[in-house]
Design an enzyme around this catalytic site. Structure first.
Site, PDB file in Angstrom:
ATOM      1  N   LYS A  54     -37.808  25.172   9.934  1.00  0.00           N
ATOM      2  CA  LYS A  54     -37.579  24.339  11.121  1.00  0.00           C
ATOM      3  C   LYS A  54     -36.193  24.725  11.634  1.00  0.00           C
ATOM      4  O   LYS A  54     -35.170  24.241  11.153  1.00  0.00           O
ATOM      5  CB  LYS A  54     -37.626  22.862  10.708  1.00  0.00           C
ATOM      6  CG  LYS A  54     -38.096  21.904  11.783  1.00  0.00           C
ATOM      7  CD  LYS A  54     -37.238  21.884  13.012  1.00  0.00           C
ATOM      8  CE  LYS A  54     -35.920  21.208  12.835  1.00  0.00           C
ATOM      9  NZ  LYS A  54     -34.972  21.412  13.950  1.00  0.00           N
TER      10      LYS A  54
ATOM     11  N   PHE B 298     -27.539  24.871  14.253  1.00  0.00           N
ATOM     12  CA  PHE B 298     -27.438  25.774  15.412  1.00  0.00           C
ATOM     13  C   PHE B 298     -26.436  26.908  15.201  1.00  0.00           C
ATOM     14  O   PHE B 298     -26.543  27.966  15.810  1.00  0.00           O
ATOM     15  CB  PHE B 298     -27.025  24.971  16.670  1.00  0.00           C
ATOM     16  CG  PHE B 298     -25.542  24.672  16.726  1.00  0.00           C
ATOM     17  CD1 PHE B 298     -24.632  25.618  17.170  1.00  0.00           C
ATOM     18  CD2 PHE B 298     -25.027  23.444  16.302  1.00  0.00           C
ATOM     19  CE1 PHE B 298     -23.261  25.353  17.198  1.00  0.00           C
ATOM     20  CE2 PHE B 298     -23.674  23.178  16.316  1.00  0.00           C
ATOM     21  CZ  PHE B 298     -22.793  24.146  16.771  1.00  0.00           C
TER      22      PHE B 298
ATOM     23  N   SER C 293     -25.255  18.771   9.568  1.00  0.00           N
ATOM     24  CA  SER C 293     -24.199  17.756   9.471  1.00  0.00           C
ATOM     25  C   SER C 293     -24.422  16.862   8.244  1.00  0.00           C
ATOM     26  O   SER C 293     -25.554  16.725   7.766  1.00  0.00           O
ATOM     27  CB  SER C 293     -24.210  16.889  10.736  1.00  0.00           C
ATOM     28  OG  SER C 293     -25.452  16.224  10.821  1.00  0.00           O
TER      29      SER C 293
ATOM     30  N   GLU D 208     -14.590  15.774  11.001  1.00  0.00           N
ATOM     31  CA  GLU D 208     -15.023  17.134  11.334  1.00  0.00           C
ATOM     32  C   GLU D 208     -15.118  17.249  12.856  1.00  0.00           C
ATOM     33  O   GLU D 208     -15.936  16.564  13.491  1.00  0.00           O
ATOM     34  CB  GLU D 208     -16.397  17.443  10.717  1.00  0.00           C
ATOM     35  CG  GLU D 208     -16.846  18.862  11.073  1.00  0.00           C
ATOM     36  CD  GLU D 208     -18.195  19.260  10.475  1.00  0.00           C
ATOM     37  OE1 GLU D 208     -19.127  18.442  10.497  1.00  0.00           O
ATOM     38  OE2 GLU D 208     -18.294  20.403   9.996  1.00  0.00           O
TER      39      GLU D 208
ATOM     40  N   CYS E 112     -18.872  26.027   9.067  1.00  0.00           N
ATOM     41  CA  CYS E 112     -18.560  25.023   8.054  1.00  0.00           C
ATOM     42  C   CYS E 112     -17.463  25.490   7.110  1.00  0.00           C
ATOM     43  O   CYS E 112     -17.032  24.736   6.262  1.00  0.00           O
ATOM     44  CB  CYS E 112     -19.817  24.688   7.271  1.00  0.00           C
ATOM     45  SG  CYS E 112     -20.419  26.119   6.366  1.00  0.00           S
TER      46      CYS E 112
HETATM   47  P1  NAD Z   1     -27.370  18.794  12.719  1.00  0.00           P
HETATM   48  O1  NAD Z   1     -27.254  18.026  11.469  1.00  0.00           O
HETATM   49  O2  NAD Z   1     -27.269  18.081  14.007  1.00  0.00           O
HETATM   50  O3  NAD Z   1     -28.787  19.576  12.750  1.00  0.00           O
HETATM   51  C1  NAD Z   1     -29.215  20.345  11.664  1.00  0.00           C
HETATM   52  C2  NAD Z   1     -30.732  20.400  11.655  1.00  0.00           C
HETATM   53  O4  NAD Z   1     -31.256  19.085  11.486  1.00  0.00           O
HETATM   54  C3  NAD Z   1     -31.339  20.916  12.946  1.00  0.00           C
HETATM   55  O5  NAD Z   1     -32.443  21.726  12.645  1.00  0.00           O
HETATM   56  C4  NAD Z   1     -31.773  19.653  13.669  1.00  0.00           C
HETATM   57  O6  NAD Z   1     -32.840  19.880  14.566  1.00  0.00           O
HETATM   58  C5  NAD Z   1     -32.198  18.767  12.520  1.00  0.00           C
HETATM   59  N1  NAD Z   1     -32.078  17.322  12.781  1.00  0.00           N
HETATM   60  C6  NAD Z   1     -31.305  16.713  13.704  1.00  0.00           C
HETATM   61  N2  NAD Z   1     -31.445  15.364  13.613  1.00  0.00           N
HETATM   62  C7  NAD Z   1     -32.308  15.128  12.592  1.00  0.00           C
HETATM   63  C8  NAD Z   1     -32.834  13.943  11.984  1.00  0.00           C
HETATM   64  N3  NAD Z   1     -32.502  12.724  12.417  1.00  0.00           N
HETATM   65  N4  NAD Z   1     -33.685  14.063  10.944  1.00  0.00           N
HETATM   66  C9  NAD Z   1     -34.020  15.282  10.485  1.00  0.00           C
HETATM   67  N5  NAD Z   1     -33.553  16.449  11.026  1.00  0.00           N
HETATM   68  C10 NAD Z   1     -32.711  16.371  12.063  1.00  0.00           C
HETATM   69  O7  NAD Z   1     -26.278  19.973  12.632  1.00  0.00           O
HETATM   70  P2  NAD Z   1     -25.886  21.035  13.745  1.00  0.00           P
HETATM   71  O8  NAD Z   1     -25.128  20.350  14.831  1.00  0.00           O
HETATM   72  O9  NAD Z   1     -27.059  21.872  14.117  1.00  0.00           O
HETATM   73  O10 NAD Z   1     -24.908  22.001  12.906  1.00  0.00           O
HETATM   74  C11 NAD Z   1     -23.544  21.738  12.739  1.00  0.00           C
HETATM   75  C12 NAD Z   1     -23.272  21.037  11.420  1.00  0.00           C
HETATM   76  O11 NAD Z   1     -23.792  21.815  10.341  1.00  0.00           O
HETATM   77  C13 NAD Z   1     -21.789  20.885  11.107  1.00  0.00           C
HETATM   78  O12 NAD Z   1     -21.564  19.617  10.573  1.00  0.00           O
HETATM   79  C14 NAD Z   1     -21.514  21.974  10.083  1.00  0.00           C
HETATM   80  O13 NAD Z   1     -20.412  21.727   9.241  1.00  0.00           O
HETATM   81  C15 NAD Z   1     -22.792  21.976   9.335  1.00  0.00           C
HETATM   82  N6  NAD Z   1     -23.008  23.224   8.614  1.00  0.00           N
HETATM   83  C16 NAD Z   1     -22.856  23.192   7.269  1.00  0.00           C
HETATM   84  C17 NAD Z   1     -23.009  24.345   6.543  1.00  0.00           C
HETATM   85  C18 NAD Z   1     -22.807  24.339   5.046  1.00  0.00           C
HETATM   86  O14 NAD Z   1     -23.066  25.347   4.423  1.00  0.00           O
HETATM   87  N7  NAD Z   1     -22.369  23.266   4.441  1.00  0.00           N
HETATM   88  C19 NAD Z   1     -23.330  25.552   7.178  1.00  0.00           C
HETATM   89  C20 NAD Z   1     -23.500  25.541   8.567  1.00  0.00           C
HETATM   90  C21 NAD Z   1     -23.330  24.363   9.269  1.00  0.00           C
END
Ligand code: NAD
Length: 491
Positions: A179, A155, A232, A382, A287
């Site tokens: 997605k 997000f 995440s 985190e 991140c």
């Molecule tokens: P999230 O892991 O909750 O969601 C990420 C994506 O996965 C979304 O599209 C979501 O719909 C999908 N998703 C959720 N549950 C799922 C499941 N069980 N199976 C498959 N897909 C699923 O993350 P978020 O809350 O949207 O974003 C924040 C997180 O992203 C933080 O931990 C942040 O550190 C990380 N992030 C990392 C980077 C990087 O480059 N390492 C960059 C941006 C954000």
């Protein structure tokens, strides 16, 4: 400029074979972090619709791959111009759905355009290679598309993170399936429409909404050859394991807990500004944000500067909102727990006042916790909010021991005036990206983006030169046309 929220809810359908299609599995509401009001609906596709979308993508990819890279790049040039033309409009929408300020939303899109410019350079720089390896025998590298590739995005950067991969994957001749986060589907509509207007053939770009169900159906479909994920660590592991169990290539970027090592000889202004902006920018929801300040020796003056700058920020104009009410509750709880564990709250965001008329939004102010104990929740988990945990250390060795003990590995920075001390931190940091007097050490193109440890599963980086091998196949061709009189075993 302040964010303008959409007047009417934006309905986000799925882009399947060039048409916006209503999903058959429901239409959850989307709420703005700014005021908690409904700003859209996201329609979730059925398994049957996902299958149809991927079949169409596979068919479209065959023709797309036949177009020379110069032709594909012309469409990406048009895409760039449309994004620049519509930049303010897209930034307002992004800001409204993910809670960033308008200027942060615009900066994220500009960084995405920088990746697009890198992708446009592939046609001129990635020339492959051909060498005569033996008499009359040549070996050649040729880069070929993979086919259909999928990307799942978080997000917190609704345009920048998808733009890390969209232009590179398309330039290389793949069909792209996106997605987006179920919390921020509005920006996807704009990006997809810009690609259509740019002249991308139907089916080459697909948008499928939803959560885990949609992601599983995409990964499991045999036409999908590679999976990119950013989000995440918990979900990164699930996605990486699911894709690699099926023998697919996967690169899954996860969460982070980034450290800044602050040394007494650091420039006070530079460190005050760099560290404050790092943990407060995007309301700490990035991140690469600073999360733990490893304060080496006496750095009281520097900390004073950080507190001064962070406490001057106004919610709404200088700092945005948190994605959900539950994330706000989680942070308030984390601050209270840290306080109970002995930390001193020297700047308390729980008391921050929401912007007028936005009282129902998910607001929290910059928060600084002093005397946090290494190993405690505030030092290791985190939190993903504007919270800086200060851990005091007697020397650099102690600081680096703490930095190395955390499971993540995205970013580490050092603030100092000493080259040799900076180099020591650079060498000893356990992260994929390191900064010297930079609070958010995101590499600019053409340098690649990617962490280590629990911040990244898979090999290679997601952008830059190191991403090209991940998003394509390198074919090796050995050729001979004539019999040589002096044939040997290598001929
Ligand atoms: P999230 O892991 O909750 O969601 C990420 C994506 O996965 C979304 O599209 C979501 O719909 C999908 N998703 C959720 N549950 C799922 C499941 N069980 N199976 C498959 N897909 C699923 O993350 P978020 O809350 O949207 O974003 C924040 C997180 O992203 C933080 O931990 C942040 O550190 C990380 N992030 C990392 C980077 C990087 O480059 N390492 C960059 C941006 C954000």
């Amino acid at each position: 400029m302040h964010t303008i929220l959409p007047k009417e809810p934006v309905i986000c359908h799925n882009l399947i074979n060039g048409e916006w299609v209503k999903g058959e599995t429901g239409n959850p509401d989307v709420f703005s972090p700014y005021n908690g009001k409904k700003i859209g609906e996201v329609s979730i596709p059925s398994e049957h619709q996902i299958d149809a979308a991927l079949k169409a993508a596979a068919e479209a990819q065959v023709l797309w791959a036949k177009a020379p890279i110069k032709e594909r790049s012309q469409i990406l040039f048009n895409f760039r111009n449309i994004l620049i033309r519509d930049m303010d409009q897209i930034a307002h929408l992004k800001s409204a759905e993910c809670g960033k300020t308008f200027s942060e939303a615009k900066a994220g899109l500009m960084k995405g355009i920088e990746v697009l410019e890198f992708a446009l350079s592939i046609q001129n720089l990635d020339l492959g290679g051909k060498v005569e390896v033996s008499r009359g025998v040549t070996c050649e590298y040729r880069r070929e598309p993979l086919g259909v590739v999928a990307n799942i995005t978080p997000f917190n950067f609704p345009a920048m993170v998808p733009m890390w991969t969209i232009p590179i994957c398309l330039a290389l001749g793949n069909a792209y399936v996106w997605k987006p986060s179920d919390k921020t589907p509005l920006t996807a509509l704009k990006i997809a429409n810009a690609l259509t207007e740019a002249g991308l053939p139907k089916g080459v770009f697909t948008v499928l909404h939803g959560g885990g169900f949609t992601v599983d159906a995409i990964i499991d479909n045999p036409v999908v050859k590679a999976v990119g994920f950013v989000g995440s660590t918990k979900v990164a592991k699930i996605v990486y394991q699911r894709a690699t169990n099926l023998g697919k290539r996967a690169l899954a970027l996860g969460g982070a807990k980034n450290h800044i090592v602050l040394l007494p000889d650091a420039n006070t202004e530079l460190s005050g500004m760099g560290i404050s902006d790092s943990f407060t920018g995007c309301a700490g929801q990035r991140c690469m944000a600073a999360s733990v300040l490893l304060a080496v020796g006496n750095v009281d003056q520097h900390i004073q500067k950080i507190v001064e700058r962070a406490s001057s920020l106004k919610l709404g104009s200088d700092m945005g909102a948190l994605i959900t009410k539950s994330q706000k509750d989680f942070l308030v709880d984390a601050i209270t727990k840290a306080e109970k564990a002995g930390a001193k709250v020297i700047l308390d965001g729980r008391k921050a006042v929401a912007p007028a008329g936005m009282e129902e939004g998910n607001w929290i102010g910059p928060t600084i916790l002093d005397n946090v104990q290494p190993g405690s929740e505030a030092a290791t988990v985190e939190l993903f909010g504007p919270i800086l945990s200060i851990v005091h250390c007697k020397d650099i060795s102690e600081a680096m021991k703490i930095e190395n003990s955390v499971e993540y590995g995205n970013a580490c920075s050092v603030f100092t005036s000493s080259g040799p001390l900076a180099d020591r931190v650079v060498r000893q940091a356990s992260t994929g990206m390191v900064g010297v007097n930079i609070g958010v050490p995101v590499p600019r193109e053409p340098f690649s983006f990617g962490g280590t440890n629990a911040s990244k599963y898979g090999h290679g980086d997601i952008t830059g030169h190191h991403s090209l091998d991940f998003w394509s196949n390198v074919k090796k061709i050995t050729t001979k046309w004539e019999t040589q009189s002096d044939n040997n075993w290598m001929s």
